[in-house]
Design an enzyme around this catalytic site. Structure first.
Site, short mmCIF file in Angstrom:
data_model
loop_
_atom_site.label_atom_id
_atom_site.label_comp_id
_atom_site.label_asym_id
_atom_site.label_seq_id
_atom_site.Cartn_x
_atom_site.Cartn_y
_atom_site.Cartn_z
N CYS A 76 0.87 -1.18 0.00
CA CYS A 76 0.00 0.00 0.00
C CYS A 76 0.90 1.23 0.00
CB CYS A 76 -0.93 0.01 1.21
SG CYS A 76 -1.95 1.50 1.27
N CYS A 224 -4.64 5.52 -5.17
CA CYS A 224 -3.96 4.23 -4.90
C CYS A 224 -2.50 4.36 -5.35
CB CYS A 224 -4.65 3.09 -5.65
SG CYS A 224 -3.83 1.49 -5.40
N1 LIG Z 1 -6.29 -2.74 -2.17
C1 LIG Z 1 -4.92 -3.07 -2.43
C2 LIG Z 1 -3.96 -2.57 -1.39
C3 LIG Z 1 -3.95 -1.11 -1.15
C4 LIG Z 1 -3.33 -0.23 -2.20
C5 LIG Z 1 -3.17 1.17 -1.71
N2 LIG Z 1 -4.29 1.98 -1.53
C6 LIG Z 1 -1.98 1.89 -2.28
O1 LIG Z 1 -1.89 3.11 -2.05
O2 LIG Z 1 -1.10 1.27 -2.86
C7 LIG Z 1 -4.74 -4.58 -2.58
O3 LIG Z 1 -5.49 -5.37 -1.98
O4 LIG Z 1 -3.82 -4.96 -3.31
#
Ligand SMILES: N[C@@H](CCC[C@H](N)C(=O)O)C(=O)O
Length: 300
Positions: A76, A224
């Site tokens: 993340c 993200c």
């Molecule tokens: N939902 C993603 C993990 C989180 C990603 C995040 N918000 C970021 O900033 O990279 C997963 O389950 O892979």
């Protein structure tokens, strides 16, 4: 062991993060606690970044990452910047090394408050992303949505940035697509045995693109970081961009920016902001929480 731990409500370009201090404890934030915290409007979050004691010599902490549906994520990016800001505020240190399911990550807080995280090396092999079907070239795979002769989204670049990503190249603002409709179908497509984060990317120059992401385990989020890294790498890999790009995150407040550099040594460096909102204490077993009293503003 006391029932409660300290936490901070933070965000990275609007990506809603709870940084939870689990140091000195052997338990973990439970999926039930995560789901309860996500359901409360005050603590509603996209990811929990739980800071644990280091498991490996040479690292500062082990970070356990939990999506708002209670599942665990390997990486993340936005949350990692929040952890750096929280630990920097606590210790005054600027350099950190973390262990995550995606591997060892080095991070640095700069004098202007922005934070760079070395997100590691991208992975392109189909069985390591993972995909359920063999693809020799994962920079453009066969996958489409919409009418067969006029697909709305098609031929994504796929890769792992520790976690699985599919980048669909689009020719206009990603906000004009119904990602809330296509996101769940693509996240759960049979081709992705561990599901996938789904990003729309519009390349606007050799040094800039605009993105929007449907996250695995969290749905539509405002930003993200690992998707921005994957879009930046995939842009360069497919010849659309240079190896250093600004990612304008269309869904984030004021269309915020992350700078992504895919270095010659194959490491991906993500740079951007993090923001503290408020702090409190929570029970990592049940998810019950209490917000700290804000210091009163003195009237003059
Ligand atoms: N939902 C993603 C993990 C989180 C990603 C995040 N918000 C970021 O900033 O990279 C997963 O389950 O892979």
């Amino acid at each position: 062991m006391s029932a409660v731990v300290e936490f901070a409500k933070m965000n990275g370009l609007g990506n809603k993060i709870l940084v939870v201090d689990m140091r000195g404890r052997t338990d973990r934030v439970t999926p039930e606690a995560a789901i309860a915290l996500a359901a409360d409007p005050a603590t509603n979050f996209d990811q929990i970044m739980a800071i644990h004691d280091p498991k490996l010599a040479g690292t500062d902490a082990y970070i356990d990452i939990v999506n708002c549906d209670g599942t665990r994520a390997q990486a993340c990016g936005n949350g990692t910047r929040c952890v750096v800001q929280a630990l920097s505020a606590e210790t005054g240190r600027k350099l950190f090394t973390f262990q995550t399911l995606a591997g060892i990550l080095n991070a640095e807080e700069h004098a202007d408050g922005t934070i760079s995280v070395d997100m590691g090396k991208p992975v392109f092999e189909w069985d390591k992303i993972p995909l359920s079907e063999e693809f020799f070239d994962t920079s453009r795979i066969e996958l489409q949505i919409g009418p067969i002769d006029q697909p709305i989204l098609h031929s994504p670049s796929v890769m792992s940035m520790g976690n699985p990503h599919a980048i669909f190249w689009v020719d206009r603002d990603p906000m004009s697509f119904e990602l809330e409709r296509f996101g769940p179908l693509l996240e759960n497509h049979l081709l992705f045995p561990e599901k996938a984060n789904i990003t729309l990317a519009h390349v606007t120059s050799r040094n800039e693109m605009v993105t929007r992401t449907w996250e695995r385990g969290a749905g539509l989020t405002l930003a993200c970081g690992s998707a921005a890294c994957s879009a930046g790498v995939s842009g360069a890999r497919t010849g659309r961009t240079e190896r250093k790009v600004d990612i304008i995150v269309a869904s984030s407040p004021n269309r915020g920016k992350l700078s992504i550099e895919w270095r010659q040594d194959d490491h991906v460096i993500m740079t951007g902001p993090a923001e503290w909102e408020w702090s409190g204490r929570l029970d990592p077993l049940s998810g019950t929480f209490e917000r700290d009293q804000e210091p009163e503003v003195q009237a003059k």
